[in-house]
Scaffold this active site. Structure first.
Site, PDB file in Angstrom:
ATOM      1  CB  SER A  97      41.061  42.429  28.212  1.00  0.00           C
ATOM      2  OG  SER A  97      42.254  42.005  28.434  1.00  0.00           O
ATOM      3  CD  GLU A 131      43.254  53.187  38.337  1.00  0.00           C
ATOM      4  OE1 GLU A 131      42.895  54.121  38.593  1.00  0.00           O
ATOM      5  OE2 GLU A 131      42.679  51.925  38.085  1.00  0.00           O
ATOM      6  CE  LYS A 133      46.245  44.086  34.453  1.00  0.00           C
ATOM      7  NZ  LYS A 133      45.867  42.681  35.053  1.00  0.00           N
ATOM      8  CG  ASP A 135      47.194  38.986  40.494  1.00  0.00           C
ATOM      9  OD1 ASP A 135      46.470  38.589  39.478  1.00  0.00           O
ATOM     10  OD2 ASP A 135      48.060  38.230  40.722  1.00  0.00           O
ATOM     11  CD  GLU A 189      40.551  43.183  39.564  1.00  0.00           C
ATOM     12  OE1 GLU A 189      39.946  43.987  38.676  1.00  0.00           O
ATOM     13  OE2 GLU A 189      41.356  42.012  39.058  1.00  0.00           O
ATOM     14  CE1 TYR A 241      39.151  48.078  36.855  1.00  0.00           C
ATOM     15  CE2 TYR A 241      40.235  47.582  39.421  1.00  0.00           C
ATOM     16  CZ  TYR A 241      39.380  47.161  38.108  1.00  0.00           C
ATOM     17  OH  TYR A 241      39.628  45.878  37.654  1.00  0.00           O
ATOM     18  CE  LYS A 329      49.278  42.276  32.941  1.00  0.00           C
ATOM     19  NZ  LYS A 329      49.317  41.026  32.562  1.00  0.00           N
ATOM     20  CB  CYS A 420      56.416   9.988  61.007  1.00  0.00           C
ATOM     21  SG  CYS A 420      55.950  11.645  61.611  1.00  0.00           S
ATOM     22  CB  CYS A 423      56.202   9.920  65.703  1.00  0.00           C
ATOM     23  SG  CYS A 423      55.223   9.173  64.553  1.00  0.00           S
ATOM     24  CB  CYS A 438      52.561  10.506  60.308  1.00  0.00           C
ATOM     25  SG  CYS A 438      53.119   9.799  61.717  1.00  0.00           S
ATOM     26  CB  CYS A 444      52.714  11.530  65.474  1.00  0.00           C
ATOM     27  SG  CYS A 444      53.570  12.568  64.327  1.00  0.00           S
TER      28      CYS A 444
HETATM   29  P1  AMP Z   1      44.299  41.130  31.995  1.00  0.00           P
HETATM   30  O1  AMP Z   1      43.388  40.267  32.934  1.00  0.00           O
HETATM   31  O2  AMP Z   1      45.843  40.810  31.866  1.00  0.00           O
HETATM   32  O3  AMP Z   1      43.742  41.210  30.641  1.00  0.00           O
HETATM   33  O4  AMP Z   1      44.043  42.703  32.427  1.00  0.00           O
HETATM   34  C1  AMP Z   1      43.046  43.224  32.615  1.00  0.00           C
HETATM   35  C2  AMP Z   1      42.116  43.280  33.899  1.00  0.00           C
HETATM   36  O5  AMP Z   1      42.938  43.827  34.755  1.00  0.00           O
HETATM   37  C3  AMP Z   1      40.960  43.847  33.969  1.00  0.00           C
HETATM   38  O6  AMP Z   1      39.883  42.907  33.537  1.00  0.00           O
HETATM   39  C4  AMP Z   1      40.705  44.014  35.435  1.00  0.00           C
HETATM   40  O7  AMP Z   1      40.202  42.833  35.997  1.00  0.00           O
HETATM   41  C5  AMP Z   1      42.285  43.931  35.861  1.00  0.00           C
HETATM   42  N1  AMP Z   1      42.426  45.198  36.583  1.00  0.00           N
HETATM   43  C6  AMP Z   1      43.000  45.437  38.001  1.00  0.00           C
HETATM   44  N2  AMP Z   1      43.389  46.355  38.233  1.00  0.00           N
HETATM   45  C7  AMP Z   1      42.889  47.323  37.448  1.00  0.00           C
HETATM   46  C8  AMP Z   1      42.768  48.757  37.192  1.00  0.00           C
HETATM   47  N3  AMP Z   1      43.341  49.557  38.173  1.00  0.00           N
HETATM   48  N4  AMP Z   1      42.147  49.251  36.254  1.00  0.00           N
HETATM   49  C9  AMP Z   1      41.930  48.546  35.062  1.00  0.00           C
HETATM   50  N5  AMP Z   1      41.629  46.992  35.199  1.00  0.00           N
HETATM   51  C10 AMP Z   1      42.484  46.608  36.547  1.00  0.00           C
HETATM   52 ZN    ZN Z   2      54.476  10.953  63.198  1.00  0.00          ZN
END
Ligand code: AMP
Ligand code: ZN
Length: 704
Positions: A97, A131, A133, A135, A189, A241, A329, A420, A423, A438, A444
């Site tokens: 992590s 770089e 991060k 989601d 990711e 990455y 973050k 509704c 309608c 509805c 409708c």
């Molecule tokens: P967290 O989930 O907040 O513990 O953050 C760690 C996770 O960030 C890692 O397990 C990756 O899945 C994710 N992550 C997304 N982008 C990156 C990146 N550029 N480098 C490293 N980890 C990343």
């Molecule tokens: Zn309706």
């Protein structure tokens, strides 16, 4: 290998318990072996028929000796993965992590800590690779001798889930690497782009399926599908990455390693920047935060990594996070504004969705004027009323949500409408459901218009030239009220209408005429029955074969359900047609009930009758292959295909009557060679088997 597959085996009925036990153990081993040959190495040793015979034998023995069913029985596994869940994979090197930084000071402290730990002189720079991060969800891809052998989720960091079959469907995941170290685990990711996420949700919504809260959930839900075909149909991407187990280093620095990953064919997360000071790092952070709304994908921060890999090595890790990296973050994108009104939207299936109409406010660079309130319960939970000041958030960057009430505006509590808003029909909320609906059905306007839009949409009738605006207009003019009206459109109806010229009228009428013949699966999907999405429509079409067979069966199902409204567990107790319907692959009672309800409504029957009168609904193609240039031919696919997945290529070839084999022999007619093909292409050349490029192949089967 043993002889378990040979046909001169003792009949199952004659086996004693000991023999059965022994054979089941052998079968489990053999089938696992062949699975691995087929799925992991792409090099099966036995034909599909032989393989099926092994599985069948196993099932027969298990049926007779249910007490002997093994924990590792092949019946619990489909191909590479587990049917009742995913298999587990232990990571050779743990997936870590990241520690978090929330302020500029935290970042400065991170760099200072690195310097202290390494005992650096004041004059020595610490290069930091910064770089975005992403989601999404992290995944690890293991390559051995350049071949993808498995893919796993992070799981608890030590052990993840086997998602090999699913990851193989991603375009960004090469199956073969050229010039890679003998062992290479690429980590990165899995994510969905924002625009693709919105489009997916639209499709889900219009098919009456679950919509996802944000791209991350959508990616997770799409990846964790037991059927890789579903994953393949979802727009998933992968950024590389990082790496895990490697037999040779990818470079001397993080930046070099990234470059190497790109050379090997992976997509990288951009923008990335090599920084030499805390100031530069912070500047990068500000820049990315600023660009955030315009990036194609969601990010929840940026990551800083010490660039030199020898330093990374020395820094090591503390508890579950590396000392050489940290995530910076972003603050959640929140804002406060006033709810000017709460209105209710009516969807295609009649679902009423309350929407907060907001005094426009900027959240993370985007102006927001509406936020969903989801349903009645959510309004009650938040206690929101018109006139309240609320805090909103762009969840996962895309859909604005109301988080909480900040100041009570003193208005009256919100009352959900009892009719509704479109309608005036009654609304109802079924027991156990959160949504009001509805009951107006096709009378409708909102539902009818949404249904018509669905009817002509790409995966349904696919009528080009009949866009949202035209449908709304034609509805308004009374020109199109029901789907069948579309087919009665005439040039004189459109002449003189604003925006319609001779050419566009002809084009539209041609497009409509083209669709008077329609395959059964598209037809079923187009009806927009709740819970009947594309996949289910296909299953139904395939199982029932013809429109008449399907229609008759659905009437019977509806009648059976009407006679037994209270049975909610055992389909057999409702009726044979009902049970048969639920018995189809992934069709459950929810879908069956929805079909029963649809066929229980008179106006739906009218719609069907009027459509049947003007359309030819064609049966689903069973692999009748007359005129197919590849019927009876044996084909081998090898290398990475660009235009279709392996699974799709195989399915299409088989539907044209070809036999798809995993290995090249003298009996092979064609070898279709994708990128980076290996030994099979070589063997084909040796044997003088015809080799085709992917495009040649497509051209050949297109001709049929
Ligand atoms: P967290 O989930 O907040 O513990 O953050 C760690 C996770 O960030 C890692 O397990 C990756 O899945 C994710 N992550 C997304 N982008 C990156 C990146 N550029 N480098 C490293 N980890 C990343
Ligand atoms: Zn309706």
């Amino acid at each position: 290998m043993s002889e378990t597959g040979s046909p001169n085996l003792k009949p199952v009925a004659d086996l004693n318990e000991n023999e059965a036990r022994r054979e089941l153990a052998q079968l489990a081993m053999d089938i696992a072996y062949h699975d691995a040959r087929y799925h992991k190495e792409d090099a099966p040793e036995i034909t599909d028929a032989e393989y099926d015979r092994l599985r069948h034998r196993n099932e027969e023995i298990e049926a007779r000796f249910p007490d002997l069913v093994r924990k590792d029985s092949p019946t619990f596994r489909v191909g590479g993965g587990l049917k009742s869940g995913f298999g587990k994979i232990k990571h050779v090197r743990p997936m870590l992590s990241l520690g978090n930084a929330f302020s500029d000071e935290d970042v400065a402290e991170f760099v200072a800590r690195v310097r202290r730990f390494l005992g650096l002189e004041g004059s020595e720079d610490v290069e930091i690779l910064a770089e975005p991060k992403i989601d999404g969800l992290s995944a690890s891809l293991r390559y051995e001798n350049g071949r993808l052998v498995y893919a796993a989720t992070r799981g608890d960091g030590t052990e993840g889930e086997d998602i090999t079959a699913n990851m193989k469907t991603l375009k960004d995941v090469p199956h073969v690497l050229k010039g890679a170290p003998e062992v290479l685990e690429v980590r990165g990711e899995v994510y969905m782009r924002k625009d693709e996420f919105l489009a997916l949700n639209e499709r889900q919504e219009s098919a009456g399926n679950k919509v996802f809260a944000n791209p991350r959930n959508a990616a997770a839900g799409s990846l964790r599908q037991l059927d890789p075909n579903i994953t393949a149909s979802r727009p998933l991407h992968f950024f590389g990455y990082a790496w895990g187990d490697v037999s040779a280093p990818l470079g001397a620095t993080q930046a070099e390693a990234r470059e190497r990953l790109a050379e090997l064919g992976f997509s990288l997360n951009h923008p990335a920047k090599l920084c030499v000071s805390v100031e530069e790092v912070i500047e990068y952070y500000r820049m990315v935060d600023h660009q955030r709304a315009t990036l194609e994908f969601d990010i929840d921060g940026v990551v800083y990594k010490v660039n030199r890999l020898d330093w990374q090595e020395r820094l090591g890790q503390v508890s579950r996070a590396p000392r050489w990296a940290i995530a910076h973050k972003f603050a959640a994108e929140k804002a406060e504004t006033i709810i000017e009104a709460i209105t209710v939207q009516v969807g295609r299936t009649g679902k009423l969705t309350p929407v907060a109409n907001l005094k426009p406010v900027t959240v993370g660079g985007v102006t927001v004027s509406r936020a969903t309130l989801h349903n009645e319960d959510e309004i009650a939970r938040l206690g929101v009323k018109e006139g309240d000041t609320v805090r909103i958030q762009r969840a996962g960057d895309v859909i604005p949500q109301v988080l909480e009430v900040v100041t009570d505006g003193g208005g009256a509590p919100y009352a959900f409408p009892s009719a509704c808003p479109e309608c005036g029909s009654d609304v109802e909320r079924a027991e156990g459901e959160v949504d009001w609906r509805c009951t107006g059905g096709l009378i409708c306007r909102a539902q009818a218009v949404e249904r018509l839009k669905h009817f002509v949409s790409r995966d349904a009738f696919d009528i080009e030239g009949l866009g949202t605006k035209s449908i709304e207009e034609f509805w308004h003019d009374g020109l199109i009220r029901h789907p069948a009206d579309i087919f009665a459109l005439k040039a004189e109806n459109l002449n003189g209408k604003e925006g319609w010229k001779d050419k566009s009228i002809t084009n539209l009428l041609d497009a409509i005429r083209d669709r008077t013949e329609i395959p059964l699966d598209r037809f079923i999907y187009a009806l927009g029955i709740r819970h009947i999405g594309q996949t289910t429509a296909k299953l139904l079409a395939r199982s029932y074969g013809s429109y008449t067979a399907w229609e008759n069966a659905m009437h019977a199902v509806s009648a059976e359900r009407k006679a037994n409204p209270d049975e909610h567990k055992k389909p057999e107790l409702i009726g044979t047609h009902y049970a048969e319907l639920v018995g189809i692959d992934t069709v459950g009672m929810t879908a069956a009930d929805s079909l029963a309800a649809f066929f229980g409504e008179e106006h739906n029957i009218d719609v069907l009758a009027s459509l049947a009168a003007v359309l030819t609904v064609t049966d689903v193609e069973t692999p009748s292959t007359e005129g197919s240039p590849v019927a009876g031919k044996t084909v081998v696919f090898t290398g990475t295909l660009e235009k279709m997945s392996r699974g799709e290529a195989k399915a299409r070839a088989e539907s044209l009557g070809a036999k798809v084999s995993g290995s090249v022999s003298k009996k092979t007619d064609y070898v279709v060679v994708g990128a980076d093909a290996g030994s099979k292409a070589k063997k084909a050349a040796e044997l003088g088997v015809a080799m085709l490029s992917e495009d040649d192949w497509l051209a050949m089967i297109q001709a049929s």
